[in-house]
Write a protein that holds these residues in place. Structure first.
Motif, short mmCIF file in Angstrom:
data_model
loop_
_atom_site.label_atom_id
_atom_site.label_comp_id
_atom_site.label_asym_id
_atom_site.label_seq_id
_atom_site.Cartn_x
_atom_site.Cartn_y
_atom_site.Cartn_z
N ILE A 124 -64.57 46.19 99.35
CA ILE A 124 -65.31 45.42 100.37
C ILE A 124 -66.50 44.65 99.78
O ILE A 124 -67.25 44.04 100.53
N SER A 125 -66.66 44.69 98.46
CA SER A 125 -67.86 44.09 97.87
C SER A 125 -67.99 42.60 98.22
O SER A 125 -69.08 42.13 98.56
N ALA A 126 -66.89 41.87 98.14
CA ALA A 126 -66.94 40.44 98.45
C ALA A 126 -67.24 40.21 99.92
O ALA A 126 -68.05 39.35 100.29
N ARG A 127 -66.60 41.01 100.79
CA ARG A 127 -66.83 40.86 102.23
C ARG A 127 -68.25 41.27 102.60
O ARG A 127 -68.88 40.67 103.47
N ASP A 128 -68.75 42.30 101.92
CA ASP A 128 -70.11 42.75 102.19
C ASP A 128 -71.12 41.70 101.77
O ASP A 128 -72.11 41.45 102.46
N GLY A 129 -70.86 41.06 100.62
CA GLY A 129 -71.74 39.98 100.18
C GLY A 129 -71.71 38.80 101.15
O GLY A 129 -72.76 38.20 101.45
N GLU A 130 -70.54 38.49 101.64
CA GLU A 130 -70.42 37.41 102.63
C GLU A 130 -71.16 37.77 103.91
O GLU A 130 -71.81 36.91 104.53
N HIS A 131 -71.09 39.02 104.30
CA HIS A 131 -71.79 39.50 105.49
C HIS A 131 -73.30 39.28 105.35
O HIS A 131 -73.97 38.80 106.29
N TYR A 132 -73.84 39.59 104.20
CA TYR A 132 -75.27 39.41 103.97
C TYR A 132 -75.64 37.93 103.95
O TYR A 132 -76.68 37.54 104.50
N SER A 246 -88.74 42.70 96.78
CA SER A 246 -88.32 44.10 96.64
C SER A 246 -88.57 44.91 97.89
O SER A 246 -87.95 45.94 98.11
N THR A 247 -89.50 44.43 98.76
CA THR A 247 -89.77 45.18 99.98
C THR A 247 -88.65 45.07 100.98
O THR A 247 -88.60 45.80 101.95
N HIS A 248 -87.71 44.13 100.76
CA HIS A 248 -86.60 43.93 101.70
C HIS A 248 -85.28 44.38 101.10
O HIS A 248 -84.22 43.96 101.53
N GLU A 249 -85.32 45.23 100.09
CA GLU A 249 -84.10 45.57 99.38
C GLU A 249 -83.10 46.33 100.24
O GLU A 249 -81.92 46.29 99.98
N ALA A 250 -83.59 46.98 101.29
CA ALA A 250 -82.68 47.81 102.08
C ALA A 250 -81.58 47.01 102.72
O ALA A 250 -80.53 47.55 103.04
N VAL A 251 -81.80 45.69 102.90
CA VAL A 251 -80.80 44.87 103.57
C VAL A 251 -79.79 44.29 102.58
O VAL A 251 -78.69 43.95 102.95
N ALA A 252 -80.17 44.18 101.32
CA ALA A 252 -79.32 43.51 100.34
C ALA A 252 -78.07 44.31 100.07
O ALA A 252 -78.11 45.54 99.99
N PRO A 253 -76.91 43.65 99.93
CA PRO A 253 -75.65 44.37 99.79
C PRO A 253 -75.54 45.19 98.52
O PRO A 253 -74.97 46.27 98.55
N HIS A 254 -76.11 44.71 97.40
CA HIS A 254 -75.93 45.45 96.15
C HIS A 254 -76.65 46.78 96.17
O HIS A 254 -76.32 47.69 95.44
N ASN A 255 -77.66 46.93 97.05
CA ASN A 255 -78.40 48.18 97.10
C ASN A 255 -77.57 49.30 97.71
O ASN A 255 -77.86 50.47 97.52
N MET A 256 -76.56 48.90 98.49
CA MET A 256 -75.68 49.91 99.06
C MET A 256 -74.94 50.63 97.93
O MET A 256 -74.83 51.85 97.91
N ASN A 257 -74.46 49.85 96.96
CA ASN A 257 -73.79 50.45 95.82
C ASN A 257 -74.75 51.29 94.99
O ASN A 257 -74.41 52.36 94.50
N ARG A 258 -76.00 50.80 94.83
CA ARG A 258 -76.96 51.53 94.06
C ARG A 258 -77.30 52.86 94.74
O ARG A 258 -77.51 53.88 94.09
N ALA A 259 -77.33 52.83 96.08
CA ALA A 259 -77.62 54.07 96.81
C ALA A 259 -76.55 55.11 96.54
O ALA A 259 -76.84 56.30 96.41
N PHE A 260 -75.30 54.66 96.47
CA PHE A 260 -74.24 55.60 96.19
C PHE A 260 -74.41 56.21 94.80
O PHE A 260 -74.22 57.39 94.59
N ARG A 261 -74.78 55.38 93.86
CA ARG A 261 -74.91 55.88 92.49
C ARG A 261 -76.07 56.83 92.35
O ARG A 261 -76.00 57.82 91.65
N ASP A 262 -77.21 56.49 93.05
CA ASP A 262 -78.41 57.30 92.86
C ASP A 262 -78.40 58.58 93.68
O ASP A 262 -78.90 59.62 93.25
N ASP A 263 -77.87 58.46 94.90
CA ASP A 263 -78.00 59.57 95.85
C ASP A 263 -76.70 60.31 96.12
O ASP A 263 -76.69 61.29 96.84
N GLY A 264 -75.59 59.83 95.63
CA GLY A 264 -74.31 60.45 95.94
C GLY A 264 -74.14 61.76 95.24
O GLY A 264 -74.86 62.11 94.28
N PRO A 265 -73.21 62.59 95.73
CA PRO A 265 -72.93 63.88 95.10
C PRO A 265 -72.42 63.68 93.68
O PRO A 265 -71.66 62.78 93.42
N VAL A 266 -72.89 64.49 92.78
CA VAL A 266 -72.50 64.39 91.39
C VAL A 266 -71.15 65.06 91.21
O VAL A 266 -70.99 66.24 91.53
#
Length: 268
Positions: A124-132, A246-266
């Motif tokens: 969904i990366s392309a669709r998510d980017g289009e959404h943003y 950087s204060t608006h990063e929560a809306v950006a699509p690439h941060n969703m992927n970063r959240a998975f990498r940083d906070d996801g189960p190892v």
């Protein structure tokens, strides 16, 4: 007798001259009045032509604004629904992994779910980017100082936030997300309803501008100084309160992927 005749001749000549001068003045005055009237009529025609030209130009721009807003917003709402359904299917499959493998090692299930999540994110990366991008396009077309516009802005930003909430729920392996789905439906309805009112209002303005171009031009000229002052204040305020991106990063699509990498189960 000769003196008397000469006197009458002088009087006649003078009278003729006076009548001639009077006639000339009358004709000149009449011609001047006609020229003034003709000049005024010419100016009126030119002013009306200018007003009609300005009205046509503004109407074309407003029509394009209406069409673009309708296209982008409808696409954004449709894409929101598509992404929401995608998350629903993913979360359902992740929940099924636990039901279908009750005796499996929990780490194996978590690892498998993490793989599914990463695969889904890639798909969904392309669709998510289009959404943003659509979110930004709609946001830049709306005026946050107008009530209806604000309501649409709140709704579309909430939709983006709810999609991020679903991503977080997937990270947490939390599958009962009915409250989020209900919120998404409510925001979709709100955005659609308020957008219809905006488009209806803009269409009315368009008709009035075309019907009365002279009034439109007069209104623009009367409001020019006031608008310049308002624009100056807005620009000054924005510059003084400009926040880093950087204060608006929560809306950006690439941060969703970063959240998975940083906070996801190892998955080891």
């Amino acid at each position: 007798m000769s003196l008397h005749a000469a006197a009458w001749q002088i009087i006649g000549t003078s009278a003729t001259a006076i009548v001639g001068v009077g006639a000339s003045l009358y004709i000149a005055t009449k011609n001047r009045s006609q020229l003034i009237r003709h000049g005024k009529e010419t100016l009126d025609v030119q002013r009306l032509a200018t007003a009609r030209s300005a009205s046509t130009f503004i109407a074309e721009k407003r029509q394009k604004w209406i069409d673009d807003l309708r296209t982008d917003l409808s696409h954004y709402l449709a894409l929101t629904t598509e992404l929401t359904e995608g998350w629903k299917r993913l979360l359902f499959k992740m929940a099924e992994e636990w039901d279908e493998h009750p005796g499996a090692d929990p780490l194996d299930v978590l690892r498998h779910n993490s793989d599914m999540r990463e695969t889904f994110l890639t798909s969904i990366s392309a669709r998510d980017g289009e959404h943003y991008q659509l979110l930004m396009r709609v946001m830049l077309r709306l005026n946050p100082d107008e009530g209806l516009h604000t309501m649409v802005l709140v709704a579309i930003f909430n939709l983006r936030r709810h999609l991020a909430d679903l991503a977080v729920q997937a990270i947490k392996d939390s599958y009962d997300n009915r409250a989020i789905y209900d919120s998404i439906k409510g925001e979709l309805d709100s955005a659609s309803s308020f957008a219809k009112l905006i488009l209806k209002e803009e269409w009315k303005k368009l008709k009035y501008e075309i019907a009365d171009p002279d009034s439109l031009l007069r209104d623009i000229l009367e409001r020019r100084e006031v608008d310049d002052i308002k624009i100056g204040k807005v620009v000054k305020f924005d510059i003084e309160h400009l926040s880093p991106l950087s204060t608006h990063e929560a809306v950006a699509p690439h941060n969703m992927n970063r959240a998975f990498r940083d906070d996801g189960p190892v998955a080891s």
